[in-house]
Scaffold this active site. Structure first.
Site, short mmCIF file in Angstrom:
data_model
loop_
_atom_site.label_atom_id
_atom_site.label_comp_id
_atom_site.label_asym_id
_atom_site.label_seq_id
_atom_site.Cartn_x
_atom_site.Cartn_y
_atom_site.Cartn_z
N ASP A 1 0.85 -1.20 0.00
CA ASP A 1 0.00 0.00 0.00
C ASP A 1 0.89 1.24 0.00
OD1 ASP A 1 -1.56 2.27 1.00
OD2 ASP A 1 -3.15 0.79 1.26
N ASP B 1 0.16 3.89 2.78
CA ASP B 1 0.60 3.43 4.10
C ASP B 1 2.12 3.51 4.22
OD1 ASP B 1 -2.00 3.01 4.72
OD2 ASP B 1 -1.88 0.81 4.80
N1 URA Z 1 -2.92 0.84 -4.13
C1 URA Z 1 -1.75 0.61 -3.50
O1 URA Z 1 -1.29 1.43 -2.71
N2 URA Z 1 -1.10 -0.55 -3.77
C2 URA Z 1 -1.56 -1.46 -4.64
O2 URA Z 1 -0.91 -2.49 -4.86
C3 URA Z 1 -2.80 -1.19 -5.29
C4 URA Z 1 -3.45 -0.03 -5.01
#
Ligand code: URA
Length: 223
Positions: free
Chosen positions: A214, A217
């Site tokens: 992510d 994150d």
């Molecule tokens: N958003 C993200 O941050 N990571 C992904 O793999 C897909 C969408």
């Protein structure tokens, strides 16, 4: 919004930046042991390198300057100024890297959220000029995964009058590119994608594989 018939559909131009420094930084970015401050720095550096590619078609106008020695012909960025649009939240982590290369660009933000039931993206925040007629727009979003958010963002900018859109992503998935091309069939302006990597696929929860997890994150220290 300018439209065209399906017969004229031109696929989005996808440019996967091919450079050893970009590959090196992207590998470090993917590594799950890379901490958040290092991730932010690497993302910032990568965006600056991608911005170099992405601005290849930025509009310029001729200008003459006087050097200490003689007159010289050159170019400067044309008016209206390009507009940089980070998509909240993770796109904000790409803004400085972009501004480093395009410091005089105007910045507008767009917040898009996906309804988990309908899977449709809608706008929850927007700070953009009312008219984007004649504007070249650079959209920043680190991950082109399902493509829903970016397709909605592009559609939004085209409705405001943008006439050239370049999306800059750290990583993209083939499913996302296909969806943007499908959903934006009706759009009659050039749309380009510049990315550091085109990965294999999405997993069952919509993450890019192998990806980097992510992005928001990791940028903002949630993991
Ligand atoms: N958003 C993200 O941050 N990571 C992904 O793999 C897909 C969408």
């Amino acid at each position: 919004m300018a439209r065209r018939g399906a017969a004229n559909v031109v696929p989005m131009q996808v440019h996967v930046a091919d450079h050893p420094l970009i590959a090196h930084k992207l590998t470090l970015l993917r590594d799950e042991s890379t901490d958040s401050p290092t991730f932010r720095r690497l993302a910032d550096e990568l965006v600056t390198l991608l911005a170099y590619e992405a601005t290849r078609n930025v509009r310029t106008e001729s200008v003459e300057v006087k050097t200490p020695v003689a007159r010289a012909h050159g170019v400067r960025l044309a008016k209206p100024r390009p507009l940089v649009v980070p998509i909240l939240r993770a796109g904000l982590g790409m803004l400085e890297g972009m501004q480093r290369l395009l410091p005089t660009a105007e910045v507008g933000v767009l917040g898009m959220v996906r309804n988990e039931e309908t899977l449709e993206a809608s706008t929850y925040a927007e700070r953009l000029p009312d008219s984007l007629v004649g504007r070249q727009c650079y959209v920043l979003d680190p991950m082109l995964a399902t493509g829903g958010t970016l397709a909605a963002a592009i559609d939004f900018l085209v409705r405001r009058g943008a006439d050239h859109i370049t999306v800059i992503c750290l990583l993209a998935a083939p499913e996302g590119i296909a969806r943007i091309e499908r959903e934006l069939e009706h759009i009659d302006i050039p749309v380009e994608l510049v990315t550091a990597g085109l990965d294999e696929r999405l997993n069952e929860v919509g993450y890019i594989v192998p990806g980097l997890g992510d992005a928001g994150d990791r940028l903002y220290g949630v993991v």
